[in-house]
Design an enzyme around this catalytic site. Structure first.
Site, PDB file in Angstrom:
ATOM      1  N   LYS A  13       4.675   2.847  16.459  1.00 23.45           N
ATOM      2  CA  LYS A  13       6.003   3.435  16.223  1.00 23.45           C
ATOM      3  C   LYS A  13       6.401   3.339  14.755  1.00 23.45           C
ATOM      4  CE  LYS A  13       8.453  -0.673  17.720  1.00 23.45           C
ATOM      5  NZ  LYS A  13       8.524  -1.294  16.398  1.00 23.45           N
ATOM      6  N   ARG A  88      16.019  -4.940  19.976  1.00 22.20           N
ATOM      7  CA  ARG A  88      14.871  -5.608  20.571  1.00 22.20           C
ATOM      8  C   ARG A  88      15.292  -6.408  21.807  1.00 22.20           C
ATOM      9  NH1 ARG A  88      12.809 -10.295  19.941  1.00 22.20           N
ATOM     10  NH2 ARG A  88      14.434 -10.930  18.488  1.00 22.20           N
ATOM     11  N   ARG A 126      -7.267  -7.108  13.117  1.00 25.77           N
ATOM     12  CA  ARG A 126      -6.857  -6.998  11.711  1.00 25.77           C
ATOM     13  C   ARG A 126      -7.441  -8.118  10.865  1.00 25.77           C
ATOM     14  NH1 ARG A 126      -0.381  -6.384  12.601  1.00 25.77           N
ATOM     15  NH2 ARG A 126      -0.309  -4.198  13.227  1.00 25.77           N
ATOM     16  N   ARG A 159      -5.274 -13.512   9.533  1.00 26.98           N
ATOM     17  CA  ARG A 159      -4.045 -14.312   9.523  1.00 26.98           C
ATOM     18  C   ARG A 159      -3.852 -14.926  10.905  1.00 26.98           C
ATOM     19  NH1 ARG A 159       1.122 -11.372   8.327  1.00 26.98           N
ATOM     20  NH2 ARG A 159       0.378 -10.274  10.157  1.00 26.98           N
ATOM     21  N   ARG A 170       2.955 -12.876  21.357  1.00 27.48           N
ATOM     22  CA  ARG A 170       3.938 -11.915  20.833  1.00 27.48           C
ATOM     23  C   ARG A 170       4.217 -10.811  21.846  1.00 27.48           C
ATOM     24  NH1 ARG A 170       1.306  -9.829  15.637  1.00 27.48           N
ATOM     25  NH2 ARG A 170       2.987  -8.311  15.518  1.00 27.48           N
TER      26      ARG A 170
END
Ligand code: ZN
Length: 212
Positions: A13, A88, A126, A159, A170
């Protein structure tokens, strides 16, 4: 046009926010950018938000709500806007609806749906260059030489935020806090659902069609 973009982390998004903004000719705001802006300008809200971010915690609702409301009330944005990453939580959604009550409320909520397994693959792949910070993805944009940066030869690392354990956590927090917001807008009936697992160009096409 007042639009909200919703979807889990990794749903794309954020990538689509500027495309939607160019379609409907209004400014877009991501809550992440708004935090960074307030931090950079050292505002009172920015300083307060920093104490939470430094601990890796979500910034409390009232701080976030105040930042977003002052952005919306800016004369450049009060005729229309795109919100990315806000609301949120249910209390954020309630505060936003209260604020927009007299001016017709939100026109459209665009929800980017992506299956959980695909999100985990996107987010936990990532990696970053330790030296120059160039981002790569183990699967979608790998470096030419395994483990080394194409640009500077630096070491690549992941990370902590992008490890599979943290990514799953998350996504769990997102479901708990944001699914009720999705249900709220489903109830109001102004939600548009987009298949965010499709290639970017296809997603853009469905957005163009959906927004007329
Ligand atoms: Zn590098």
């Amino acid at each position: 046009m007042k639009i909200i973009l919703m979807g889990p982390p990794g749903s794309g998004k954020g990538t689509q926010a500027s495309f939607v903004a160019s379609l409907v000719q209004v400014n877009s705001m991501s809550s992440g950018d708004l935090f960074r802006e307030n931090l950079a300008n050292d505002t009172e809200l920015g300083k307060l938000a920093k104490t939470y971010m430094d601990q890796g915690k979500y910034v409390p609702d009232d701080v976030t709500i105040n930042m977003v409301m002052s952005w919306i009330e800016d004369s450049e944005n009060n005729g229309g806007f795109i919100l990315d990453g806000f609301p949120r939580t249910l209390s954020q959604a309630q505060a936003l609806d209260d604020r927009l009550n007299g001016v017709g409320g939100i026109d459209k909520v665009i929800l980017f749906n992506v299956p959980e397994l695909e999100l985990i693959k996107r987010l936990s792949g990532r990696i970053l260059c330790r030296k120059c910070q160039t981002p790569y993805h183990k699967e979608f944009s790998p470096p030419t030489n395994d483990g080394a940066c194409d640009k500077c030869g630096g070491d690549l690392f992941q990370r902590d935020d992008d490890s599979e354990v943290v990514v799953k956590e998350r996504l769990k927090v997102y479901r708990q806090e944001t699914d009720p917001v999705v249900e709220r807008y489903r109830g109001i009936g102004n939600i548009l659902e987009i298949d965010g697992s499709l290639p970017i160009r296809v997603v853009e096409k469905s957005l163009r069609t959906a927004l007329g």
